[in-house]
Motif scaffolding. Sequence first.
Motif, short mmCIF file in Angstrom:
data_model
loop_
_atom_site.label_atom_id
_atom_site.label_comp_id
_atom_site.label_asym_id
_atom_site.label_seq_id
_atom_site.Cartn_x
_atom_site.Cartn_y
_atom_site.Cartn_z
N ALA A 53 0.82 -1.22 0.00
CA ALA A 53 0.00 0.00 0.00
C ALA A 53 0.86 1.26 0.00
CB ALA A 53 -0.95 0.00 1.20
N ILE A 56 1.80 1.94 -3.54
CA ILE A 56 0.66 2.43 -4.32
C ILE A 56 0.42 3.91 -3.99
CG2 ILE A 56 -1.82 2.18 -4.72
CD1 ILE A 56 -1.42 -0.85 -4.01
N ILE A 88 -7.24 8.32 0.03
CA ILE A 88 -6.99 7.18 -0.84
C ILE A 88 -8.02 6.10 -0.54
CG2 ILE A 88 -5.28 6.15 0.71
CD1 ILE A 88 -3.72 5.37 -1.92
N TYR A 90 -8.59 2.03 -1.56
CA TYR A 90 -8.11 0.81 -2.21
C TYR A 90 -9.33 -0.05 -2.51
CZ TYR A 90 -3.74 2.40 -0.08
OH TYR A 90 -2.65 3.14 0.29
N HIS A 91 -9.66 -0.20 -3.79
CA HIS A 91 -10.88 -0.90 -4.20
C HIS A 91 -10.69 -2.39 -4.44
CE1 HIS A 91 -13.06 2.83 -4.45
NE2 HIS A 91 -12.12 3.34 -5.21
N THR A 137 -7.58 -0.14 -9.42
CA THR A 137 -7.52 -0.73 -8.08
C THR A 137 -7.63 0.32 -6.99
OG1 THR A 137 -5.10 -0.58 -7.99
CG2 THR A 137 -6.05 -2.60 -8.93
N THR A 138 -7.26 1.55 -7.30
CA THR A 138 -7.13 2.58 -6.28
C THR A 138 -7.51 3.94 -6.85
OG1 THR A 138 -5.22 1.34 -5.46
CG2 THR A 138 -5.49 3.57 -4.61
N ARG A 139 -8.15 4.77 -6.00
CA ARG A 139 -8.45 6.17 -6.34
C ARG A 139 -7.88 7.05 -5.25
NH1 ARG A 139 -9.64 7.88 -11.10
NH2 ARG A 139 -10.76 9.64 -10.29
#
Length: 150
Positions: A53, A56, A88, A90-91, A137-139
């Motif tokens: 993480a 990312i 952030i 994490y999807h 995967t992430t915004r």
Amino acid sequence: MTEDTSWVGPAMQQRVPWVKAVGITFGDVTARRVVAHLPDDPQLHNHVGGPHAAMIFGLGETASGAVGLAAFGSVMDRATPLVVSSEIAYHRLARGPLTAVAELTRPAEEVLAELAGGQRPEFTVTVGISDTDARETTRMVVRWTLRPNR
């Protein structure tokens, strides 16, 4: 006329040692949008085999900073860009190399006008991060300020 932003990626790698250390590279770079890449490196993985993480987040923050540098590089002698806040989400689990696409959410001209007017302007950059399968995967949303130099 488009301003040359080809210097932004090399500048990020030179002035932010972590960027070079983890292997972040840059694709398209404009004053509104930056594409940055993080290679897949097992030394940067988490306990489930994907990018940690922290990697990312670092990729997203780096891409957002590159947008700021591209948009506001001409005023770095007068102001210092600083992160105000980051959010952030994490999807899904990321796998393999990652690509971050960072976009400035307001016109740079507005931010520059506020700076010229003696204000400490803020601007927001949104970031979408996708994995090797081109799945987002992430915004992230990163809020920056231009702190006037004293």
